[in-house]
Design an enzyme around this catalytic site. Structure first.
Site, PDB file in Angstrom:
ATOM      1  N   TYR A  28       3.509   5.688  11.787  1.00  0.00           N
ATOM      2  CA  TYR A  28       3.761   4.301  12.186  1.00  0.00           C
ATOM      3  C   TYR A  28       4.653   3.507  11.238  1.00  0.00           C
ATOM      4  O   TYR A  28       4.913   2.343  11.494  1.00  0.00           O
ATOM      5  CB  TYR A  28       2.434   3.552  12.401  1.00  0.00           C
ATOM      6  CG  TYR A  28       1.483   3.574  11.216  1.00  0.00           C
ATOM      7  CD1 TYR A  28       1.634   2.678  10.162  1.00  0.00           C
ATOM      8  CD2 TYR A  28       0.437   4.498  11.143  1.00  0.00           C
ATOM      9  CE1 TYR A  28       0.781   2.689   9.075  1.00  0.00           C
ATOM     10  CE2 TYR A  28      -0.425   4.531  10.058  1.00  0.00           C
ATOM     11  CZ  TYR A  28      -0.259   3.626   9.023  1.00  0.00           C
ATOM     12  OH  TYR A  28      -1.104   3.653   7.945  1.00  0.00           O
ATOM     13  N   ARG A  87       0.873  -1.179   0.000  1.00  0.00           N
ATOM     14  CA  ARG A  87       0.000   0.000   0.000  1.00  0.00           C
ATOM     15  C   ARG A  87       0.905   1.221   0.000  1.00  0.00           C
ATOM     16  O   ARG A  87       1.456   1.582   1.038  1.00  0.00           O
ATOM     17  CB  ARG A  87      -0.874  -0.033   1.257  1.00  0.00           C
ATOM     18  CG  ARG A  87      -2.053   0.920   1.240  1.00  0.00           C
ATOM     19  CD  ARG A  87      -2.604   1.103   2.664  1.00  0.00           C
ATOM     20  NE  ARG A  87      -1.739   1.986   3.424  1.00  0.00           N
ATOM     21  CZ  ARG A  87      -1.615   1.961   4.761  1.00  0.00           C
ATOM     22  NH1 ARG A  87      -2.285   1.123   5.487  1.00  0.00           N
ATOM     23  NH2 ARG A  87      -0.795   2.815   5.364  1.00  0.00           N
ATOM     24  N   HIS A 110      -3.708   4.560   4.502  1.00  0.00           N
ATOM     25  CA  HIS A 110      -4.837   3.623   4.523  1.00  0.00           C
ATOM     26  C   HIS A 110      -6.051   4.266   3.845  1.00  0.00           C
ATOM     27  O   HIS A 110      -6.679   3.690   2.964  1.00  0.00           O
ATOM     28  CB  HIS A 110      -5.160   3.231   5.967  1.00  0.00           C
ATOM     29  CG  HIS A 110      -6.419   2.453   6.098  1.00  0.00           C
ATOM     30  ND1 HIS A 110      -6.549   1.172   5.627  1.00  0.00           N
ATOM     31  CD2 HIS A 110      -7.623   2.785   6.619  1.00  0.00           C
ATOM     32  CE1 HIS A 110      -7.785   0.738   5.865  1.00  0.00           C
ATOM     33  NE2 HIS A 110      -8.451   1.708   6.462  1.00  0.00           N
TER      34      HIS A 110
END
Ligand code: TPP
Ligand code: MG
Length: 381
Positions: A288, A275, A279
């Site tokens: 993160y 990805r 998100h």
């Protein structure tokens, strides 16, 4: 309609072996047909022979999907959409798998399958209504055999299994494909779907896009074994494919669909991809994950590698790439205009379709909301 149970369906013909080899170090090997540098390699189990025109078609699909996705992200930033879930980096996994499908196959997507929707012929603008908050879906699933986007993680794998069992009971030779993510693989629904599809020999392909992240949770938090190996415990084959290689995704999915069609039951395909973006537009991945990881995956970009191959082989010239770029700009504009022209729904409409019949609580909420809306009208007077 046949009364033959799915459990008794016999294989009509033998299929190619679906499985992954081990490397010398014992690590699972990806099925790959196109290296990140755009070099064509062969795999003993997955042959593919596409014409230059078909190869150019895959490039066009991926480029237009990426352009549409970028437009949707921009529209969210401009306040035209409430949210967007980008597929950036996953174009090969989606286009490759979706171009393996037949029209009569049926697709159960998550919320990120914009490339699959494109291949099914769903108008890209229709994908945006839900993200703008003006409708509950935006397309008729029956028109394109493409179900509505599903936000409840993993639930569509059960819907797909049940649908596939129905297809088999009808005696049709269509197949069903369920898309889901690495995070979804931890859901109980997925475990149940694997069990039911295996014991009923359902004609379903489980296509897991392992994009390495489930929002902020890395794949290490989902599994101790490579995801494709989970299938073995349920009694059906699993295979890991290079999810950034459109040719390998096409070949592996084609083979899995063929197995399903010929009565040999489910296959788990793990498309190993990344990805590249957040998100969703509400997420900030810099909180993160390290940027080095993203940079490393950038070198495996699915579109760049197909372009390199097309150029190296002389299968496409500058005029072709310029034409696709131009087409992509026109698509961006078309989608932009379509979104801005979407009529706002009547706010009271949100109370409709929650239940087939009336419901006391919904009636109460509707009345409260109507009074609230009316209070603005009084203020204006
Ligand atoms: C049943 C359920 N639990 C939690 C959520 C919240 N949620 C939305 S997306 C997501 C992560 C899904 O990750 P993955 O399956 O890897 O798919 P990806 O978003 O990476 O494509 C979660 C936990 C949800 N939508 N449904
Ligand atoms: Mg994921």
């Amino acid at each position: 309609m046949t009364v033959e149970s799915t459990a008794t369906r016999k294989p009509r013909r033998s299929s190619k072996r679906v499985g992954a080899k081990k490397t010398r170090a014992g690590q699972p090997e990806l099925v790959q047909l196109l290296t990140p540098e755009g070099e064509r390699v062969e795999h003993p189990d997955y042959a593919i022979d596409l014409t230059p025109e078909e190869l150019r078609g895959l490039y066009r699909d991926m480029l237009l999907t990426r352009r549409f996705d970028a437009e949707a992200t921009s529209l969210q930033r401009q306040g035209e959409l409430g949210l967007w879930a980008s597929l950036l980096g996953q174009e090969a996994a989606q286009i490759g798998s979706a171009r393996a499908l037949r029209d009569d196959d049926y697709v159960f997507p998550t919320y990120r399958e914009h490339g699959v929707a494109w291949c099914r012929g769903v108008d890209p603008s229709n994908l945006l209504g839900m993200f703008r908050g003006v409708n509950n879906g935006g397309w008729d699933p029956k028109s394109n055999n493409f179900h509505l986007y599903t936000i409840v993680i993993g639930s569509q794998t059960l819907h797909a299994t049940g649908y596939a069992m129905g297809v088999a009971k009808d005696g049709a030779d269509a197949a069903v494909i369920a898309y889901f993510g690495d995070g979804a693989s931890s859901q109980g629904d997925v475990a149940e779907a694997f069990t039911f599809s295996a014991v009923y020999n359902a004609p379903v392909v489980f296509f897991c896009q392992n994009n390495q992240w489930a929002i902020s949770e890395p794949t290490e938090r989902q599994t101790r074994v490579p995801l494709y190996q989970r299938a073995q415990g349920y009694g059906f084959p699993g295979v890991r494919v290079d999810g950034n290689d459109v040719l390998a995704c096409l070949a592996v999915t084609r083979s899995a669909l063929e197995r399903a069609r010929s009565g040999e039951g489910p296959t788990l395909v793990e498309a190993f991809t990344y990805r590249m973006g957040a998100h969703t537009t509400s997420d900030d991945p810099t909180r993160y994950r390290q940027d080095e990881e993203r940079v490393a995956w950038e070198a495996k970009d699915p579109i760049a590698r197909l372009r390199a191959y097309l150029e190296r082989e002389g299968f496409a010239d500058e005029a072709f790439f310029a034409e696709v770029d131009e087409e992509s700009e026109a698509l961006g504009k078309r989608v932009r205009d379509a979104v801005r022209a979407m009529p706002d729904p009547d706010p009271m409409a949100m109370f409709e379709h929650t239940y087939a019949d009336g419901h006391a609580l919904v009636d109460e909420e509707r009345a409260q909301f109507a009074a609230y809306q009316a209070s603005f009208a009084e203020e204006e007077n």
